[in-house]
Design a protein around this motif. Structure first.
Motif, PDB file in Angstrom:
ATOM      1  N   LEU A  48       0.981  -0.919   0.068  1.00  0.00           N
ATOM      2  CA  LEU A  48       0.183  -0.034   0.126  1.00  0.00           C
ATOM      3  C   LEU A  48       0.828   1.352   0.106  1.00  0.00           C
ATOM      4  CD1 LEU A  48      -2.859  -1.049   2.637  1.00  0.00           C
ATOM      5  CD2 LEU A  48      -2.671  -1.311   0.139  1.00  0.00           C
ATOM      6  N   ALA A  49       2.007   1.226   0.719  1.00  0.00           N
ATOM      7  CA  ALA A  49       3.082   2.239   0.535  1.00  0.00           C
ATOM      8  C   ALA A  49       3.314   2.706  -0.954  1.00  0.00           C
ATOM      9  CB  ALA A  49       4.115   2.131   1.720  1.00  0.00           C
ATOM     10  N   ARG A  50       3.499   1.472  -1.700  1.00  0.00           N
ATOM     11  CA  ARG A  50       4.021   1.774  -3.107  1.00  0.00           C
ATOM     12  C   ARG A  50       2.793   2.307  -3.980  1.00  0.00           C
ATOM     13  NH1 ARG A  50       6.166  -3.236  -2.013  1.00  0.00           N
ATOM     14  NH2 ARG A  50       4.544  -4.122  -3.466  1.00  0.00           N
ATOM     15  N   THR A  51       1.480   1.569  -3.554  1.00  0.00           N
ATOM     16  CA  THR A  51       0.491   1.852  -4.573  1.00  0.00           C
ATOM     17  C   THR A  51      -0.370   2.983  -4.282  1.00  0.00           C
ATOM     18  OG1 THR A  51      -0.756  -0.083  -3.505  1.00  0.00           O
ATOM     19  CG2 THR A  51       0.913  -0.407  -5.480  1.00  0.00           C
ATOM     20  N   SER A  52      -0.737   3.071  -2.802  1.00  0.00           N
ATOM     21  CA  SER A  52      -1.699   4.020  -2.325  1.00  0.00           C
ATOM     22  C   SER A  52      -1.148   5.037  -1.511  1.00  0.00           C
ATOM     23  CB  SER A  52      -2.600   3.197  -1.529  1.00  0.00           C
ATOM     24  OG  SER A  52      -3.362   2.249  -2.479  1.00  0.00           O
ATOM     25  N   PRO A  53      -0.225   5.951  -2.026  1.00  0.00           N
ATOM     26  CA  PRO A  53       0.102   7.149  -1.324  1.00  0.00           C
ATOM     27  C   PRO A  53      -1.069   8.200  -1.176  1.00  0.00           C
ATOM     28  CG  PRO A  53       1.114   7.120  -3.195  1.00  0.00           C
ATOM     29  CD  PRO A  53       0.524   5.861  -3.302  1.00  0.00           C
TER      30      PRO A  53
ATOM     31  N   GLU B 149     -11.342  12.075  -6.730  1.00  0.00           N
ATOM     32  CA  GLU B 149     -12.045  12.522  -7.518  1.00  0.00           C
ATOM     33  C   GLU B 149     -12.584  11.882  -8.927  1.00  0.00           C
ATOM     34  OE1 GLU B 149     -12.524  16.196  -7.159  1.00  0.00           O
ATOM     35  OE2 GLU B 149     -11.347  15.748  -5.209  1.00  0.00           O
ATOM     36  N   THR B 150     -12.209  10.705  -8.942  1.00  0.00           N
ATOM     37  CA  THR B 150     -12.833   9.758  -9.909  1.00  0.00           C
ATOM     38  C   THR B 150     -14.340   9.441  -9.699  1.00  0.00           C
ATOM     39  OG1 THR B 150     -12.039   7.825  -9.162  1.00  0.00           O
ATOM     40  CG2 THR B 150     -10.487   9.043 -10.446  1.00  0.00           C
ATOM     41  N   PRO B 151     -15.064   8.986 -10.792  1.00  0.00           N
ATOM     42  CA  PRO B 151     -16.282   8.500 -10.672  1.00  0.00           C
ATOM     43  C   PRO B 151     -16.529   7.272 -10.102  1.00  0.00           C
ATOM     44  CG  PRO B 151     -15.810   9.139 -12.963  1.00  0.00           C
ATOM     45  CD  PRO B 151     -14.524   9.332 -12.427  1.00  0.00           C
ATOM     46  N   GLU B 152     -15.454   6.330 -10.107  1.00  0.00           N
ATOM     47  CA  GLU B 152     -15.802   5.163  -9.450  1.00  0.00           C
ATOM     48  C   GLU B 152     -15.329   5.154  -7.995  1.00  0.00           C
ATOM     49  OE1 GLU B 152     -16.424   0.942 -11.745  1.00  0.00           O
ATOM     50  OE2 GLU B 152     -14.423   1.740 -11.564  1.00  0.00           O
ATOM     51  N   GLY B 153     -14.101   6.215  -7.792  1.00  0.00           N
ATOM     52  CA  GLY B 153     -13.659   6.235  -6.481  1.00  0.00           C
ATOM     53  C   GLY B 153     -12.475   5.135  -6.216  1.00  0.00           C
ATOM     54  N   PHE B 154     -12.156   4.379  -6.915  1.00  0.00           N
ATOM     55  CA  PHE B 154     -11.103   3.312  -7.011  1.00  0.00           C
ATOM     56  C   PHE B 154     -10.657   2.851  -8.123  1.00  0.00           C
ATOM     57  CE2 PHE B 154     -14.447   0.576  -7.744  1.00  0.00           C
ATOM     58  CZ  PHE B 154     -14.114  -0.605  -8.078  1.00  0.00           C
ATOM     59  N   ASP B 155      -9.416   2.333  -8.256  1.00  0.00           N
ATOM     60  CA  ASP B 155      -8.604   1.869  -9.579  1.00  0.00           C
ATOM     61  C   ASP B 155      -8.990   0.443  -9.786  1.00  0.00           C
ATOM     62  OD1 ASP B 155      -6.933   1.168 -11.538  1.00  0.00           O
ATOM     63  OD2 ASP B 155      -5.189   2.370 -10.680  1.00  0.00           O
ATOM     64  N   ARG B 156      -9.797   0.255 -10.666  1.00  0.00           N
ATOM     65  CA  ARG B 156      -9.997  -1.100 -10.977  1.00  0.00           C
ATOM     66  C   ARG B 156      -8.575  -1.925 -11.393  1.00  0.00           C
ATOM     67  NH1 ARG B 156     -15.338  -3.832 -11.339  1.00  0.00           N
ATOM     68  NH2 ARG B 156     -16.677  -2.263 -11.063  1.00  0.00           N
TER      69      ARG B 156
ATOM     70  N   MET C  34      -5.238  -1.188   5.810  1.00  0.00           N
ATOM     71  CA  MET C  34      -6.213  -0.505   4.880  1.00  0.00           C
ATOM     72  C   MET C  34      -6.599   0.794   5.586  1.00  0.00           C
ATOM     73  SD  MET C  34      -8.049  -2.923   2.307  1.00  0.00           S
ATOM     74  CE  MET C  34      -7.125  -3.643   1.172  1.00  0.00           C
ATOM     75  N   GLY C  35      -6.931   0.846   6.582  1.00  0.00           N
ATOM     76  CA  GLY C  35      -7.453   1.915   7.545  1.00  0.00           C
ATOM     77  C   GLY C  35      -6.022   2.825   7.589  1.00  0.00           C
ATOM     78  N   ARG C  36      -4.760   2.302   8.032  1.00  0.00           N
ATOM     79  CA  ARG C  36      -3.723   3.216   8.205  1.00  0.00           C
ATOM     80  C   ARG C  36      -3.329   4.036   6.919  1.00  0.00           C
ATOM     81  NH1 ARG C  36       0.081   2.915  12.360  1.00  0.00           N
ATOM     82  NH2 ARG C  36       1.195   3.796  10.808  1.00  0.00           N
ATOM     83  N   ALA C  37      -3.553   3.382   5.825  1.00  0.00           N
ATOM     84  CA  ALA C  37      -3.146   4.078   4.396  1.00  0.00           C
ATOM     85  C   ALA C  37      -4.472   4.687   3.752  1.00  0.00           C
ATOM     86  CB  ALA C  37      -2.600   3.001   3.353  1.00  0.00           C
ATOM     87  N   LEU C  38      -5.546   4.655   4.527  1.00  0.00           N
ATOM     88  CA  LEU C  38      -6.772   5.300   4.028  1.00  0.00           C
ATOM     89  C   LEU C  38      -6.980   4.850   2.494  1.00  0.00           C
ATOM     90  CD1 LEU C  38      -8.663   7.076   5.610  1.00  0.00           C
ATOM     91  CD2 LEU C  38      -7.705   9.105   4.321  1.00  0.00           C
ATOM     92  N   VAL C  39      -7.047   3.512   2.109  1.00  0.00           N
ATOM     93  CA  VAL C  39      -7.165   2.859   0.622  1.00  0.00           C
ATOM     94  C   VAL C  39      -8.388   3.378   0.358  1.00  0.00           C
ATOM     95  CG1 VAL C  39      -7.030   0.949  -0.572  1.00  0.00           C
ATOM     96  CG2 VAL C  39      -5.435   1.335   1.332  1.00  0.00           C
TER      97      VAL C  39
END
Length: 393
Positions: free
Chosen positions: A20-25, A34-41, A79-84
């Protein structure tokens, strides 16, 4: 009780934190907000295929890892720590748990492999305009027509409801069977289903309104009454959310401590002032107490999974789930609020992440029922008479 994660579970936490440190900073979180779905598929698929996170609780026969609630809790905390920004709670917890706890083998074979791999996103649609988390709040109508079911009504505050591929919908059947509540499988693109994102306080976790107009659905087979299944799912979801709240609170405390070391006033770090020390000590106590409550609840959920299933509900998990949800909700809000207090003026700015953690804490506090609701539920579950019960008498 001496309860600690195993070395394998600790390693899982370290692996997820590094991933998560690499992919969800923070920059990625703000972009996805700001995206319509709110996450990256694409990232969601990576989570499923590379780490197998969505399939942790799914048995191997359905393409999962065959782990249990503790491993899911480890992931939720990180996931809570990283606010994913990801539909893990809605898909890997709510939808997956519903399928695992129901009696519908056909539905499990059809849906669990896709949910475990990340190819499908699922959710559970329960609350309506009343925002109640009990059977009285279920008003959406399900009627049988020519051997199939049609749903009419609406659902509110559905986690990731606008983007889910599978919507497990709780509806009132009116057929006089059991409690008259059933759980129905609805395709995300089903005819008659209208989905609209809701503006919410927390932009990192999406919610939606779903309107049903004679939407075709398949009823899930259950072991008993429909609400019995929903109640079991909510208890396990509350435990998973408590673990996430510990992660949010822990990160907020770390941020406050780090800032107290580097922010200087009157020629010394603000962390050297007694008032700040006491504030941070109080938050530390709350966070560690919340961690103990969440970990105990995870253990209770694990024990419930390992117990031979009977017609009677697990005697400990329901009470412990409500206890953990109530305590961790309050601790998370306190930690995120005090984090802003320590940061002072900069903590109120949009550019600083402190407000994002507070918003997650406040919305999570209400999710699956607020602390007051769960304290009352806890009292009933352990046989105490509540004020509402006294009034009814």
């Amino acid at each position: 009780m001496d309860f600690a994660f195993s070395e394998e579970q600790e390693e899982l936490g370290r692996t997820v934190r590094a991933f998560l440190a690499r992919t969800s900073p923070e920059s990625e979180t703000r972009r996805l907000m700001e995206t319509p779905e709110g996450f990256d598929r694409a990232l969601w698929l990576r989570m499923g295929r590379e780490l197998g996170l969505q399939g942790l609780a799914v048995p191997e026969e359905y393409g999962g890892a065959g782990c249990g609630p503790v491993e899911v809790g480890v992931v939720m905390e990180e996931m809570g720590r990283a606010l994913v920004c990801a539909p893990f709670l809605s898909s890997a917890v709510l939808a997956t748990t519903t399928l695992l706890r129901c009696a519908d083998e056909d539905a499990r074979k059809r849906l669990l492999p896709g949910l475990a791999s990340g190819e499908l996103v699922g959710t559970l649609a329960l609350t309506e305009g009343s925002a109640r988390w009990d059977p009285a709040g279920v008003r959406l109508n399900a009627r049988e027509s020519k051997g199939s079911w049609l749903l009419t009504g609406h659902k509110m505050f559905v986690l990731d409801g606008a983007s889910a591929d599978v919507v497990l919908t709780v509806a009132r059947t009116g057929d006089g069977i059991g409690d008259g509540i059933g759980v129905f499988c609805v395709e995300g693109d089903a005819a008659g289903l209208t989905r609209a994102p809701l503006p919410t306080m927390d932009p990192t976790r999406r919610q939606a309104r779903l309107d049903y107009q004679d939407v075709p659905a398949t009823r899930l087979r259950t072991h008993g009454d429909g609400w019995d299944l929903v109640s079991e799912v909510l208890d396990r979801a509350a435990v998973a959310l408590a673990a996430e709240q510990v992660g949010v609170a822990s990160r907020a405390l770390d941020m406050a401590v780090e800032y107290a070391k580097v922010r200087h006033q009157f020629g010394r770090p603000i962390g050297s002032f007694q008032a700040v020390k006491h504030l941070l000590a109080d938050v530390l106590l709350e966070v560690e107490s919340a961690r103990a409550a969440a970990h105990y609840a995870l253990l209770a959920a694990e024990n419930a999974e390992n117990t031979v299933k009977t017609e009677n509900a697990d005697p400990e998990l329901p009470a412990v789930a409500s206890l953990a949800k109530a305590f961790c909700s309050d601790a998370c809000v306190q930690a995120t609020q005090e984090n802003i207090q320590v940061h002072g003026g900069i903590g109120f700015t949009w550019e600083h992440p402190a407000h994002l953690y507070l918003k997650r804490a406040k919305t999570s506090q209400l999710l699956f029922g607020d602390p007051a609701y769960h304290r009352e539920l806890l009292a009933r579950r352990i046989g105490m008479e509540t004020e509402r019960d006294k009034g009814a008498a």
